[in-house]
Design a protein around this motif. Structure first.
Motif, short mmCIF file in Angstrom:
data_model
loop_
_atom_site.label_atom_id
_atom_site.label_comp_id
_atom_site.label_asym_id
_atom_site.label_seq_id
_atom_site.Cartn_x
_atom_site.Cartn_y
_atom_site.Cartn_z
N MET A 277 0.84 -1.14 -0.05
CA MET A 277 -0.06 -0.08 0.00
C MET A 277 0.88 1.28 -0.12
N ILE A 278 0.60 2.02 -0.76
CA ILE A 278 1.47 3.48 -0.99
C ILE A 278 0.25 4.31 -1.25
N PRO A 279 0.64 5.92 -0.82
CA PRO A 279 -0.42 7.02 -1.09
C PRO A 279 -0.43 7.11 -2.76
N PRO A 280 -1.94 7.23 -3.04
CA PRO A 280 -1.98 7.38 -4.46
C PRO A 280 -1.37 8.87 -5.07
N MET A 281 -1.12 8.38 -6.56
CA MET A 281 -0.52 9.49 -7.32
C MET A 281 0.74 10.14 -6.85
N ILE A 282 1.60 9.37 -6.10
CA ILE A 282 2.88 10.39 -5.57
C ILE A 282 3.86 10.17 -6.92
N PHE A 283 3.69 9.34 -7.93
CA PHE A 283 4.60 9.47 -9.04
C PHE A 283 4.24 10.03 -10.27
N LEU A 284 3.16 10.68 -10.14
CA LEU A 284 2.43 11.30 -11.53
C LEU A 284 3.21 12.77 -11.61
N THR A 285 3.44 13.47 -10.75
CA THR A 285 4.21 14.69 -11.24
C THR A 285 5.64 14.53 -11.88
N PHE A 286 6.34 13.42 -11.31
CA PHE A 286 7.54 12.93 -11.93
C PHE A 286 7.48 12.75 -13.57
N MET B 84 9.47 23.90 -13.85
CA MET B 84 9.98 22.78 -13.45
C MET B 84 9.66 22.86 -12.03
N PRO B 85 10.39 23.70 -11.08
CA PRO B 85 10.64 23.46 -9.65
C PRO B 85 9.21 23.55 -9.03
N VAL B 86 8.19 24.12 -9.41
CA VAL B 86 6.82 24.27 -8.84
C VAL B 86 6.38 22.89 -8.37
N GLY B 87 6.41 22.12 -9.38
CA GLY B 87 5.75 20.72 -9.22
C GLY B 87 6.53 19.90 -8.22
N LEU B 88 7.78 20.16 -8.13
CA LEU B 88 8.87 19.29 -7.24
C LEU B 88 8.59 19.82 -5.72
N VAL B 89 8.47 21.14 -5.70
CA VAL B 89 8.36 21.79 -4.23
C VAL B 89 7.05 21.24 -3.70
N ASN B 90 5.84 21.14 -4.59
CA ASN B 90 4.76 20.48 -3.89
C ASN B 90 5.04 19.06 -3.41
N LEU C 248 3.95 12.88 4.52
CA LEU C 248 3.66 11.25 4.28
C LEU C 248 4.92 10.50 5.09
N PHE C 249 6.25 10.59 4.82
CA PHE C 249 7.26 9.86 4.94
C PHE C 249 8.59 10.68 5.78
N PRO C 250 8.14 11.24 6.98
CA PRO C 250 9.17 12.12 7.64
C PRO C 250 10.49 11.25 7.87
N GLY C 251 11.52 11.52 7.46
CA GLY C 251 12.85 10.96 7.81
C GLY C 251 12.83 9.58 7.15
N LYS C 252 12.32 9.15 6.13
CA LYS C 252 11.97 7.83 5.56
C LYS C 252 12.00 8.16 3.99
N HIS C 253 12.58 9.11 3.59
CA HIS C 253 12.29 9.20 1.97
C HIS C 253 13.52 10.15 1.53
N SER C 254 14.03 9.99 0.40
CA SER C 254 14.77 11.18 -0.18
C SER C 254 14.59 11.38 -1.34
N LEU C 255 14.44 12.68 -2.07
CA LEU C 255 14.21 12.97 -3.35
C LEU C 255 15.29 13.75 -3.84
#
Length: 342
Positions: A247-256, A303-309, A317-324
């Motif tokens: 299970m993952i949060p929906p549509m977290i890859f769409l912006t990329f 480009m940066p606008v989508g990444l900031v959001n 959603l993933f404090p301290g457990k992700h890297s972007l």
């Protein structure tokens, strides 16, 4: 809010450094040590400050939440050993008239000073642990607030833009009946487009969805884009997942994915977009790469606008457990997202 969090932490640090620790050293037995054993008193004073800032640096709550019990045991053992070593500091013997009483008084003094040292260290560690736990709790609440705010904005935007789902899907069904038989390619594109819309409407209120549904969404999106781009763009889609029901949060890859097609494709120039998704033992890695074909100034502005959001949403959603991470090398832009789903 981040500025307020930093100010709160600074206030607690100043309170310890200027008020609590000096009071502990002047109102307790340590006030007598400065005149009789100044070196030992100075060592204890420095050690108390080091204990406070070491606890803040190590952030024990995260070790507890991540179940790093071995490291936690090492930290506790380190503090116990360091405190014990300080209590072994060689102090001059007490000079008494009777030698046997001198030895006895020396042992009593050493015992009392050791107990006092342990007591002060315990108070400092207790205060520092309280500060760290409060800071961690506030940080969690802040991230949840950011995530909830981002979600509310997204829901509001969807609400403003949406047409009645009942009307929309009835209209699509009517249009599909007109398309049937005209072209197999048109039918396939219409079905994929309908599935994309259904997924968007169904998942807007969901906290999480199976990874398999997110994968199907990405594949449909890629297929529809390829119809528009014809043969000018090549897409490499690499998907390796050991548990599609994760299970993952929906549509977290769409912006990329959208950014990769928006800035890296063309209907007249050969282009290549690479998208990869890997899930192995709850470690998720998603990456996109593409040549920057749009005007560089336009790319740097939009480009940066989508990444900031995305960063704000992921932080909640993933404090301290992700890297972007994102980087541009020789005209190729690459984004990589890693999430620990344990």
């Amino acid at each position: 809010m981040k500025s307020f969090e930093n100010k709160t932490s600074l206030i607690l640090d100043l309170f310890f450094c200027i008020v609590l620790c000096p009071l502990l050293m002047t109102l307790g037995p340590m006030r007598y040590w400065w005149g009789q054993y100044p070196v030992f008193a100075a060592i204890v004073a420095v050690y108390l400050y080091l204990c406070y800032f070491a606890i803040k640096r190590i952030r024990l709550p995260r070790l507890i939440l991540s179940r790093s019990y071995l490291r936690l045991a090492g930290v506790v053992a380190g503090f116990v050993a360091a405190t014990y070593l300080i209590t072994l500091y060689p102090l001059p013997d007490v000079d008494f008239v009777i030698p046997s009483m001198s030895e006895y008084q020396t042992r009593v003094r050493n015992y009392n000073m050791a107990v006092s040292t342990w007591f002060m260290v315990t108070i400092v560690l207790s205060y520092s642990l309280t500060v760290v736990f409060v800071d961690e709790l506030y940080h969690k609440m802040l991230l949840q607030s950011i995530a909830e705010n981002q979600r509310q904005k997204a829901e509001l935007a969807a609400f403003k833009a949406q047409i009645s789902p009942h009307f929309l899907f009835n209209t699509l069904n009517s249009l599909y009946s007109l398309v049937i038989g005209t072209s197999e390619k048109a039918e396939d594109a219409f079905v994929k487009f309908t599935e994309l819309l259904k997924y968007t409407y169904v998942t807007v209120d969901n906290e999480s969805v199976p990874l398999s549904e997110e994968i199907a969404y990405i594949r449909n999106y890629i297929d529809l884009q390829m119809i528009r781009l014809d043969d000018h763009t090549t897409v490499e889609w690499d998907c390796r997942v050991d548990d599609p029901d994760t299970m993952i949060p929906p549509m977290i890859f769409l912006t990329f994915v959208e950014n990769a097609f928006k800035y890296g494709t063309s209907t007249s120039v050969a282009a290549k977009v690479a998208i990869s998704l890997e899930l192995k033992e709850k470690a998720l890695t998603f990456a996109t790469s593409n040549r920057i074909l749009r005007h560089r100034r336009e790319f740097n502005t939009d480009m940066p606008v989508g990444l900031v959001n995305c960063r704000n949403r992921l932080a909640g959603l993933f404090p301290g457990k992700h890297s972007l991470t994102s980087e541009e090398t020789d005209g190729t832009y690459r984004v990589e997202l890693k999430i620990d789903l344990n």
